[in-house]
Motif scaffolding. Sequence first.
Motif, mmCIF file in Angstrom:
data_model
loop_
_atom_site.group_PDB
_atom_site.id
_atom_site.type_symbol
_atom_site.label_atom_id
_atom_site.label_comp_id
_atom_site.label_asym_id
_atom_site.label_seq_id
_atom_site.Cartn_x
_atom_site.Cartn_y
_atom_site.Cartn_z
ATOM 1 N N PHE A 37 -10.186 -11.627 14.377
ATOM 2 C CA PHE A 37 -9.131 -10.727 13.941
ATOM 3 C C PHE A 37 -7.760 -11.102 14.503
ATOM 4 O O PHE A 37 -6.748 -10.583 14.051
ATOM 5 C CB PHE A 37 -9.464 -9.278 14.297
ATOM 6 C CG PHE A 37 -10.479 -8.656 13.380
ATOM 7 C CD1 PHE A 37 -10.188 -8.446 12.040
ATOM 8 C CD2 PHE A 37 -11.717 -8.283 13.848
ATOM 9 C CE1 PHE A 37 -11.110 -7.870 11.184
ATOM 10 C CE2 PHE A 37 -12.653 -7.704 13.003
ATOM 11 C CZ PHE A 37 -12.354 -7.497 11.673
ATOM 12 N N SER A 38 -7.700 -12.035 15.455
ATOM 13 C CA SER A 38 -6.395 -12.474 15.943
ATOM 14 C C SER A 38 -5.665 -13.282 14.867
ATOM 15 O O SER A 38 -4.467 -13.484 14.964
ATOM 16 C CB SER A 38 -6.534 -13.292 17.231
ATOM 17 O OG SER A 38 -7.120 -14.557 16.970
ATOM 18 N N GLN A 39 -6.388 -13.727 13.848
ATOM 19 C CA GLN A 39 -5.817 -14.564 12.798
ATOM 20 C C GLN A 39 -5.587 -13.826 11.481
ATOM 21 O O GLN A 39 -5.302 -14.444 10.468
ATOM 22 C CB GLN A 39 -6.738 -15.761 12.542
ATOM 23 C CG GLN A 39 -6.953 -16.620 13.763
ATOM 24 C CD GLN A 39 -5.657 -17.185 14.308
ATOM 25 O OE1 GLN A 39 -4.873 -17.773 13.575
ATOM 26 N NE2 GLN A 39 -5.425 -17.014 15.598
ATOM 27 N N VAL A 40 -5.719 -12.497 11.473
ATOM 28 C CA VAL A 40 -5.528 -11.738 10.239
ATOM 29 C C VAL A 40 -4.192 -11.004 10.284
ATOM 30 O O VAL A 40 -3.603 -10.820 11.348
ATOM 31 C CB VAL A 40 -6.673 -10.721 9.993
ATOM 32 C CG1 VAL A 40 -8.022 -11.430 9.930
ATOM 33 C CG2 VAL A 40 -6.677 -9.623 11.032
ATOM 34 N N THR A 41 -3.742 -10.591 9.113
ATOM 35 C CA THR A 41 -2.534 -9.787 9.013
ATOM 36 C C THR A 41 -2.952 -8.387 8.591
ATOM 37 O O THR A 41 -3.709 -8.225 7.626
ATOM 38 C CB THR A 41 -1.575 -10.377 7.950
ATOM 39 O OG1 THR A 41 -1.257 -11.715 8.332
ATOM 40 C CG2 THR A 41 -0.318 -9.544 7.824
ATOM 41 N N VAL A 42 -2.483 -7.391 9.309
ATOM 42 C CA VAL A 42 -2.809 -6.003 8.989
ATOM 43 C C VAL A 42 -1.509 -5.264 8.706
ATOM 44 O O VAL A 42 -0.544 -5.366 9.462
ATOM 45 C CB VAL A 42 -3.567 -5.315 10.140
ATOM 46 C CG1 VAL A 42 -3.826 -3.851 9.824
ATOM 47 C CG2 VAL A 42 -4.872 -6.034 10.428
ATOM 48 N N GLY A 103 -6.962 -15.548 2.739
ATOM 49 C CA GLY A 103 -6.081 -14.887 1.784
ATOM 50 C C GLY A 103 -6.705 -13.689 1.084
ATOM 51 O O GLY A 103 -6.017 -12.962 0.372
ATOM 52 N N SER A 104 -8.004 -13.486 1.265
ATOM 53 C CA SER A 104 -8.643 -12.326 0.642
ATOM 54 C C SER A 104 -8.143 -11.050 1.315
ATOM 55 O O SER A 104 -7.740 -11.057 2.481
ATOM 56 C CB SER A 104 -10.165 -12.429 0.727
ATOM 57 O OG SER A 104 -10.591 -12.456 2.074
ATOM 58 N N LYS A 105 -8.150 -9.954 0.552
ATOM 59 C CA LYS A 105 -7.628 -8.688 1.049
ATOM 60 C C LYS A 105 -8.729 -7.642 1.110
ATOM 61 O O LYS A 105 -9.546 -7.523 0.192
ATOM 62 C CB LYS A 105 -6.514 -8.174 0.142
ATOM 63 C CG LYS A 105 -5.289 -9.049 0.156
ATOM 64 C CD LYS A 105 -4.208 -8.514 -0.759
ATOM 65 C CE LYS A 105 -3.001 -9.436 -0.763
ATOM 66 N NZ LYS A 105 -1.965 -8.958 -1.669
ATOM 67 N N LEU A 106 -8.727 -6.887 2.180
ATOM 68 C CA LEU A 106 -9.623 -5.748 2.349
ATOM 69 C C LEU A 106 -8.746 -4.509 2.484
ATOM 70 O O LEU A 106 -7.753 -4.528 3.208
ATOM 71 C CB LEU A 106 -10.479 -5.905 3.607
ATOM 72 C CG LEU A 106 -11.343 -7.155 3.704
ATOM 73 C CD1 LEU A 106 -11.957 -7.258 5.095
ATOM 74 C CD2 LEU A 106 -12.423 -7.135 2.645
ATOM 75 N N ILE A 107 -9.107 -3.456 1.793
ATOM 76 C CA ILE A 107 -8.377 -2.190 1.871
ATOM 77 C C ILE A 107 -9.312 -1.162 2.488
ATOM 78 O O ILE A 107 -10.461 -1.016 2.053
ATOM 79 C CB ILE A 107 -7.921 -1.705 0.474
ATOM 80 C CG1 ILE A 107 -7.143 -2.784 -0.264
ATOM 81 C CG2 ILE A 107 -7.134 -0.404 0.582
ATOM 82 C CD1 ILE A 107 -5.789 -3.101 0.284
#
Length: 126
Positions: A37-42, A103-107
């Motif tokens: 999760f250090s590499q994701v954008t929230v 690049g996939s998105k989770l909502i």
Amino acid sequence: MAYDFYAGSTFNFTGSLQLVGPTVAGTSGVNGNQPDFSQVTVTAGMYDQTGETLLSAITVLNLAMLSNPETNGLFTLNANAATTATWPPGKAQFILQIIMQDGSKLISDPIWFRIKASPIAQGGQQ
């Protein structure tokens, strides 16, 4: 269940993200089965009851450090009092969007809030 929140108060929360169950190719976290999760954008926002009108964006700070598995998925979320003072009373939805490394998105499912006017700001002085 909706959480009560008084408009004009500081919105300040800390929490962890974790995907349900092991993640394919997940190598991070305490159990080594979560994405890094250090590499994701929230991004996060407070929306009206319909989920269509953004009341305001919420500042997100990613606290995950690859060197410390216990911090994987740890985030703080903040909106200052001046920002929340613009939130109208009523039901609201807090929603997170996670953009994964590929690049996939989770909502997230919405987290419901009940925005209330501050009883102190309503002129309770006598």
